[in-house]
Motif scaffolding. Structure first.
Motif, PDB file in Angstrom:
ATOM      1  N   ALA A 144       4.918   7.612  -2.976  1.00 28.16           N
ATOM      2  CA  ALA A 144       3.894   6.609  -3.296  1.00 28.16           C
ATOM      3  C   ALA A 144       3.542   5.789  -2.066  1.00 28.16           C
ATOM      4  O   ALA A 144       4.329   5.662  -1.124  1.00 28.16           O
ATOM      5  CB  ALA A 144       4.392   5.685  -4.414  1.00 28.16           C
ATOM      6  N   GLU A 146       2.210   1.938  -1.567  1.00 26.63           N
ATOM      7  CA  GLU A 146       2.007   0.717  -2.339  1.00 26.63           C
ATOM      8  C   GLU A 146       1.859  -0.477  -1.409  1.00 26.63           C
ATOM      9  O   GLU A 146       2.591  -0.633  -0.438  1.00 26.63           O
ATOM     10  CB  GLU A 146       3.186   0.486  -3.290  1.00 26.63           C
ATOM     11  N   VAL A 162      -3.515  13.560  -2.694  1.00 23.59           N
ATOM     12  CA  VAL A 162      -3.315  13.826  -4.121  1.00 23.59           C
ATOM     13  C   VAL A 162      -1.866  13.618  -4.524  1.00 23.59           C
ATOM     14  O   VAL A 162      -1.559  13.153  -5.626  1.00 23.59           O
ATOM     15  CB  VAL A 162      -3.769  15.265  -4.460  1.00 23.59           C
ATOM     16  N   ARG A 164       0.346  11.486  -3.272  1.00 21.51           N
ATOM     17  CA  ARG A 164       0.856  10.113  -3.170  1.00 21.51           C
ATOM     18  C   ARG A 164      -0.255   9.140  -3.516  1.00 21.51           C
ATOM     19  O   ARG A 164      -1.127   8.870  -2.692  1.00 21.51           O
ATOM     20  CB  ARG A 164       1.376   9.824  -1.757  1.00 21.51           C
ATOM     21  N   PRO A 165      -0.251   8.596  -4.712  1.00 26.51           N
ATOM     22  CA  PRO A 165      -1.286   7.615  -5.071  1.00 26.51           C
ATOM     23  C   PRO A 165      -1.180   6.377  -4.199  1.00 26.51           C
ATOM     24  O   PRO A 165      -0.110   6.019  -3.715  1.00 26.51           O
ATOM     25  CB  PRO A 165      -0.975   7.285  -6.532  1.00 26.51           C
ATOM     26  N   VAL A 167      -1.655   2.407  -4.299  1.00 25.63           N
ATOM     27  CA  VAL A 167      -1.674   1.347  -5.312  1.00 25.63           C
ATOM     28  C   VAL A 167      -1.576  -0.006  -4.636  1.00 25.63           C
ATOM     29  O   VAL A 167      -0.707  -0.230  -3.788  1.00 25.63           O
ATOM     30  CB  VAL A 167      -0.505   1.500  -6.314  1.00 25.63           C
ATOM     31  N   ILE A 176      -5.536   1.283  -8.437  1.00 23.29           N
ATOM     32  CA  ILE A 176      -5.163   2.641  -8.047  1.00 23.29           C
ATOM     33  C   ILE A 176      -6.386   3.296  -7.403  1.00 23.29           C
ATOM     34  O   ILE A 176      -7.476   3.285  -7.979  1.00 23.29           O
ATOM     35  CB  ILE A 176      -4.688   3.452  -9.261  1.00 23.29           C
ATOM     36  N   ASN A 178      -7.928   6.492  -4.411  1.00 29.04           N
ATOM     37  CA  ASN A 178      -7.700   7.690  -3.602  1.00 29.04           C
ATOM     38  C   ASN A 178      -8.999   8.036  -2.897  1.00 29.04           C
ATOM     39  O   ASN A 178     -10.045   8.149  -3.535  1.00 29.04           O
ATOM     40  CB  ASN A 178      -7.230   8.857  -4.468  1.00 29.04           C
TER      41      ASN A 178
END
Length: 318
Positions: A144, A146, A162, A164-165, A167, A176, A178
């Motif tokens: 992730a 963040e 894709v 690792r989102p 946030v 959220i 991308n």
């Protein structure tokens, strides 16, 4: 100054990405990079792409050797005030749940002082641009990406990944995204504001129900409430602060005063409610409250008095 061609912009972006890949920039080089990025709207996107290529190249080389190294810059006490620099913020090449828990405790803090803005390249090629009086943490790991924004305002230009989102958390809210460009603003007790400039952007409240934002639209989220769209925005106005400006469009003086207070210790004080409710439009220098007050006085037929503690706007005596 001669405007760079697109090829020259891309070439310069690659050179800056390579310099950053060699290690943290000196304060002078960081100032030079900041000035270069702000000099042309094409440069931030080119730099983000160049950083992404550099990161992906490192990962590809690591895969050839059978492992993915996650590296981070030499630790510093805090990235704060004058010390905020471009830094790698990913996990060291150690495994296990214990290592992951330790990483989250070593999240990289960021902070800007009053009147300061900073461009912060992130380790995945994304770029975070901080406005005045912003504070929070960067937390990246294998799964992730963040950002925690406790207070302030930040623009994010996010590289798509894709796996690792990306946030951004602020209080109960989670944004959220991308492959997107968006702004998050959290000022005092006011509702959280999120502005999308394009790409996949979704605002989630405490209940978890998401609101997807189209390009150049804004949404608000108050504590305990559902996110609400508020309509389209003017991107140039929203991002005027990147160039040290405050753009007002039929705003009350009281609202303008609050905006200038974010950038300056010297207070602008309307003498009474009638003065505070007067409206003004214009583009002003964020760190020059005296010039703003004098321009407001001239257009609204007010008197202005300046001393060491405050700038006072009052009705003009007949």
């Amino acid at each position: 100054m001669v405007r760079q061609s697109s090829q020259e912009v891309e070439r310069a972006a690659c050179l800056w990405a390579a310099r950053l890949d060699d290690g943290p920039l000196s304060p002078a080089d960081q100032a030079e990079l900041d000035a270069w990025l702000e000099g042309d709207v094409r440069r931030l996107g080119a730099f983000a792409r160049a950083r992404a290529v550099a990161v992906h190249s490192r990962r590809a080389a690591a895969l050839a050797g059978g492992a993915i190294p996650f590296t981070r810059a030499a630790p510093k006490p805090v990235l704060s005030r004058r010390g905020l620099i471009a830094a790698s913020v990913s996990l060291l090449a150690v495994g296990g749940a214990g290592a992951l828990g330790a990483f989250w405790k070593r999240a990289q803090p960021f902070e800007t002082r009053m009147g300061e803005t900073r461009v912060v390249p992130l380790d995945d090629g994304s770029v975070m641009t901080l406005n005045t009086l912003s504070e929070g943490d960067v937390r990246y790991n294998r799964k992730a990406r963040e950002i925690v924004l406790n207070t302030g305002e930040a623009l994010f230009n996010v590289v798509a990944d894709v796996g690792r989102p990306f946030v951004v958390r602020s209080g109960e809210a989670a944004v959220i995204a991308n492959g997107a460009s968006f702004l998050v603003r959290k000022l005092g007790e006011a509702p959280l504001q999120v502005v999308s400039f394009g790409g996949l952007v979704e605002l989630n409240g405490a209940s978890g129900e998401g609101l997807k934002l189209a390009a150049n639209t804004r949404a608000l989220l108050a504590d305990g409430a559902q996110p609400v769209r508020t309509g389209e925005v003017d991107a140039d106005r929203e991002l005027a602060w990147r160039h040290g400006r405050i753009q007002l469009e039929d705003e009350t003086l009281s609202r303008a005063v609050r905006e200038f207070a974010r950038y300056n210790a010297t207070r602008i004080v309307p003498a009474d409610p009638a003065v505070a409710n007067l409206r003004i439009t214009g583009l002003f220098v964020a760190n020059d409250p005296v010039s703003f007050a004098r321009a407001a006085a001239g257009s609204l037929n007010l008197d202005v008095a300046v001393n060491a503690e405050e700038i006072r706007l009052s009705r003009r005596l007949a």
